[in-house]
Design a protein around this motif. Structure first.
Motif, PDB file in Angstrom:
ATOM      1  N   LEU A  60      80.384-104.772  45.776  1.00 39.97           N
ATOM      2  CA  LEU A  60      80.137-106.191  45.541  1.00 39.97           C
ATOM      3  C   LEU A  60      78.903-106.424  44.668  1.00 39.97           C
ATOM      4  CD1 LEU A  60      80.872-107.623  49.115  1.00 39.97           C
ATOM      5  CD2 LEU A  60      82.360-107.677  47.102  1.00 39.97           C
ATOM      6  N   SER A  61      77.946-105.508  44.736  1.00 39.74           N
ATOM      7  CA  SER A  61      76.706-105.669  43.976  1.00 39.74           C
ATOM      8  C   SER A  61      76.844-105.272  42.507  1.00 39.74           C
ATOM      9  CB  SER A  61      75.600-104.830  44.609  1.00 39.74           C
ATOM     10  OG  SER A  61      75.969-103.453  44.630  1.00 39.74           O
ATOM     11  N   GLN A  62      77.995-104.732  42.133  1.00 45.06           N
ATOM     12  CA  GLN A  62      78.179-104.219  40.776  1.00 45.06           C
ATOM     13  C   GLN A  62      78.797-105.274  39.870  1.00 45.06           C
ATOM     14  OE1 GLN A  62      79.878-100.198  40.362  1.00 45.06           O
ATOM     15  NE2 GLN A  62      81.289-101.061  38.861  1.00 45.06           N
ATOM     16  N   THR A  63      78.283-105.394  38.641  1.00 46.98           N
ATOM     17  CA  THR A  63      78.817-106.312  37.646  1.00 46.98           C
ATOM     18  C   THR A  63      79.804-105.578  36.754  1.00 46.98           C
ATOM     19  OG1 THR A  63      76.750-107.569  37.598  1.00 46.98           O
ATOM     20  CG2 THR A  63      78.259-107.888  35.755  1.00 46.98           C
ATOM     21  N   ARG A  64      81.051-105.994  36.817  1.00 45.26           N
ATOM     22  CA  ARG A  64      82.126-105.376  36.040  1.00 45.26           C
ATOM     23  C   ARG A  64      82.086-103.848  36.200  1.00 45.26           C
ATOM     24  NH1 ARG A  64      80.435-109.481  32.619  1.00 45.26           N
ATOM     25  NH2 ARG A  64      79.449-108.094  31.127  1.00 45.26           N
ATOM     26  N   SER A  65      82.139-103.116  35.094  1.00 53.07           N
ATOM     27  CA  SER A  65      82.182-101.647  35.200  1.00 53.07           C
ATOM     28  C   SER A  65      80.806-101.010  35.041  1.00 53.07           C
ATOM     29  CB  SER A  65      83.132-101.078  34.139  1.00 53.07           C
ATOM     30  OG  SER A  65      82.677-101.422  32.835  1.00 53.07           O
ATOM     31  N   SER A  66      79.751-101.816  35.040  1.00 52.57           N
ATOM     32  CA  SER A  66      78.398-101.286  34.845  1.00 52.57           C
ATOM     33  C   SER A  66      77.859-100.723  36.159  1.00 52.57           C
ATOM     34  CB  SER A  66      77.478-102.388  34.316  1.00 52.57           C
ATOM     35  OG  SER A  66      77.940-102.874  33.072  1.00 52.57           O
ATOM     36  N   LEU A  67      77.875 -99.419  36.273  1.00 48.71           N
ATOM     37  CA  LEU A  67      77.445 -98.759  37.506  1.00 48.71           C
ATOM     38  C   LEU A  67      75.981 -99.060  37.814  1.00 48.71           C
ATOM     39  CD1 LEU A  67      79.131 -95.286  36.883  1.00 48.71           C
ATOM     40  CD2 LEU A  67      80.048 -97.226  38.163  1.00 48.71           C
ATOM     41  N   CYS A  68      75.674 -99.227  39.092  1.00 50.16           N
ATOM     42  CA  CYS A  68      74.317 -99.582  39.500  1.00 50.16           C
ATOM     43  C   CYS A  68      73.373 -98.384  39.471  1.00 50.16           C
ATOM     44  CB  CYS A  68      74.337-100.187  40.900  1.00 50.16           C
ATOM     45  SG  CYS A  68      75.221-101.765  41.021  1.00 50.16           S
ATOM     46  N   TYR A  69      73.870 -97.205  39.846  1.00 49.65           N
ATOM     47  CA  TYR A  69      73.041 -96.006  39.943  1.00 49.65           C
ATOM     48  C   TYR A  69      73.646 -94.869  39.120  1.00 49.65           C
ATOM     49  CZ  TYR A  69      71.227 -98.420  44.106  1.00 49.65           C
ATOM     50  OH  TYR A  69      70.694 -99.340  44.971  1.00 49.65           O
ATOM     51  N   VAL A  70      72.797 -93.992  38.629  1.00 54.68           N
ATOM     52  CA  VAL A  70      73.284 -92.794  37.937  1.00 54.68           C
ATOM     53  C   VAL A  70      74.137 -91.957  38.883  1.00 54.68           C
ATOM     54  CG1 VAL A  70      72.595 -90.658  36.781  1.00 54.68           C
ATOM     55  CG2 VAL A  70      71.301 -92.769  36.372  1.00 54.68           C
ATOM     56  N   SER A  71      73.735 -91.881  40.139  1.00 56.09           N
ATOM     57  CA  SER A  71      74.498 -91.090  41.111  1.00 56.09           C
ATOM     58  C   SER A  71      75.916 -91.633  41.298  1.00 56.09           C
ATOM     59  CB  SER A  71      73.765 -91.048  42.457  1.00 56.09           C
ATOM     60  OG  SER A  71      73.556 -92.347  42.969  1.00 56.09           O
ATOM     61  N   ASP A  72      76.140 -92.931  41.042  1.00 54.37           N
ATOM     62  CA  ASP A  72      77.487 -93.497  41.142  1.00 54.37           C
ATOM     63  C   ASP A  72      78.441 -92.804  40.174  1.00 54.37           C
ATOM     64  OD1 ASP A  72      76.558 -95.265  43.005  1.00 54.37           O
ATOM     65  OD2 ASP A  72      76.478 -96.988  41.662  1.00 54.37           O
ATOM     66  N   LEU A  73      77.940 -92.492  38.981  1.00 55.04           N
ATOM     67  CA  LEU A  73      78.770 -91.825  37.979  1.00 55.04           C
ATOM     68  C   LEU A  73      79.195 -90.446  38.465  1.00 55.04           C
ATOM     69  CD1 LEU A  73      79.862 -92.012  35.027  1.00 55.04           C
ATOM     70  CD2 LEU A  73      77.764 -90.852  34.317  1.00 55.04           C
ATOM     71  N   LEU A  74      78.299 -89.746  39.130  1.00 60.75           N
ATOM     72  CA  LEU A  74      78.596 -88.407  39.632  1.00 60.75           C
ATOM     73  C   LEU A  74      79.558 -88.473  40.813  1.00 60.75           C
ATOM     74  CD1 LEU A  74      74.926 -87.048  39.538  1.00 60.75           C
ATOM     75  CD2 LEU A  74      76.592 -87.202  37.667  1.00 60.75           C
ATOM     76  N   VAL A  75      79.359 -89.459  41.694  1.00 56.55           N
ATOM     77  CA  VAL A  75      80.268 -89.645  42.826  1.00 56.55           C
ATOM     78  C   VAL A  75      81.666 -89.996  42.322  1.00 56.55           C
ATOM     79  CG1 VAL A  75      80.783 -91.095  44.827  1.00 56.55           C
ATOM     80  CG2 VAL A  75      78.449 -90.312  44.420  1.00 56.55           C
ATOM     81  N   MET A  76      81.748 -90.858  41.312  1.00 56.67           N
ATOM     82  CA  MET A  76      83.036 -91.241  40.738  1.00 56.67           C
ATOM     83  C   MET A  76      83.808 -90.025  40.247  1.00 56.67           C
ATOM     84  SD  MET A  76      83.859 -93.352  37.255  1.00 56.67           S
ATOM     85  CE  MET A  76      82.984 -94.830  37.717  1.00 56.67           C
ATOM     86  N   GLY A  77      83.139 -89.165  39.490  1.00 54.26           N
ATOM     87  CA  GLY A  77      83.808 -87.984  38.965  1.00 54.26           C
ATOM     88  C   GLY A  77      84.276 -87.049  40.057  1.00 54.26           C
TER      89      GLY A  77
END
Length: 322
Positions: free
Chosen positions: A93-110
């Motif tokens: 809910l805290s995220q705007t569109r596809s702009s990830l909030c944290y760098v770690s989010d990108l790693l978790v996504m992958g």
């Protein structure tokens, strides 16, 4: 031209990446443990006993109508569309569109997509459905290649508009201007992450890894010599993303000749000159280029992409029969 126009949209104040920083120290500790299993196929297979049930929501209308529906109608190839973590109904809910909030989010996504792709692949085989291929575009393309590295048998892998690493996307491509470098720089210098053991662990593990020495040295000298005020953050971003996303640190697919990377000739989002050639990392794979840039390639080259995917699936079928 289209890449430059789209670049203006994603670099607006409402679409900044990593606005909340690098992420929690505990997240990196867990990701470190997971990465060590992901980069080796045998170790990865031992991890799968604890994978939860997957929920897939099909909200990607473009993928459905421009890729999946024509493939089914014209080639009798069915598709499963997996919604990215941090996208659509899976977006915080805290995220705007596809702009990830944290760098770690990108790693978790992958990591999540790799695990989910494997489970879906395994389920399809258990149901007698196949042969199986995996594809994706842009970030999804890179995650498709990572997933292809852990699958236990020959699979058609067609990553589109991606390359060997995500590091150059955020430090060299047009998305570089959409990153909150001031937040990341401040956190490295003054926050718990910069003062924590995980920071030193990453530095030590990366520096002592022979295959990462060159990249670490290059990143250090390059960004320190630049006029950018956020050189430390950019240097560390390259180190972290190379460490977690570079294909050379993962297994080669069972049959790399069934992997076709599709690139755009004028791609400004994924600058290939700043990373190794995928054909050197995965000997036997091939590269096909389409006209246009990153955005126009995805919008206007669908017919060509489907043709490449169909041919790769046919090659897989032929290899299985032989």
């Amino acid at each position: 031209m289209t890449d430059n126009i789209y670049h203006g949209l994603v670099t607006s104040n409402l679409a900044k990446f990593f606005s909340r920083g690098w992420g929690e120290v505990q997240s990196y500790k867990k990701l470190l443990k997971l990465r060590r299993k992901l980069q080796s196929r045998p170790h990865f297979l031992s991890l799968l006993n604890s994978i939860p049930t997957i929920s897939c929501k099909l909200y990607y209308w473009r993928r459905r109508y421009l890729t999946a529906t024509p493939l089914l109608r014209e080639e009798q190839i069915g598709s499963i569309l997996v919604e990215n973590p941090y996208y659509g109904s899976r977006k915080p809910l805290s995220q705007t569109r596809s702009s990830l909030c944290y760098v770690s989010d990108l790693l978790v996504m992958g990591a999540a997509l790799v695990l989910e792709s494997y489970v879906l692949h395994d389920w399809l085989h258990s149901q007698g459905i196949g042969p199986v291929g995996i594809t994706g575009m842009s970030m999804g393309g890179h995650n498709a290649s990572l997933a292809g590295s852990v699958l236990p048998d020959a699979t058609a892998v067609v990553p589109c508009f991606s390359w060997a690493t995500a590091a150059s996307v955020f430090t060299r491509g047009v998305l570089k201007d959409a990153v909150c470098w001031d937040v990341l720089q401040n956190e490295l210098l003054h926050s718990k992450l910069g003062q924590s053991k995980i920071y030193q662990i990453l530095q030590e593990e990366i520096i002592t890894c022979d295959s990462l020495n060159t990249g670490f040295t290059d990143a250090t000298s390059d960004f320190e010599q630049s006029s950018n005020h956020f050189g430390e953050a950019m240097r560390y971003m390259k180190i972290v993303l190379d460490y977690w996303t570079h294909l050379k640190y993962y297994s080669i697919p069972v049959d790399p000749t069934l992997t076709v990377f599709v690139t755009a000739k004028e791609d400004k989002y994924v600058p290939r000159e700043w990373a190794e050639d995928v054909r050197q990392i995965w000997p036997g794979c091939s590269v096909q280029s389409v006209d246009g840039g990153h955005v126009t390639g995805m919008l206007l080259q669908q017919k060509r992409l489907r043709k490449i995917l169909c041919q790769t699936m046919q090659d897989l079928s032929a290899s299985l029969h032989n």
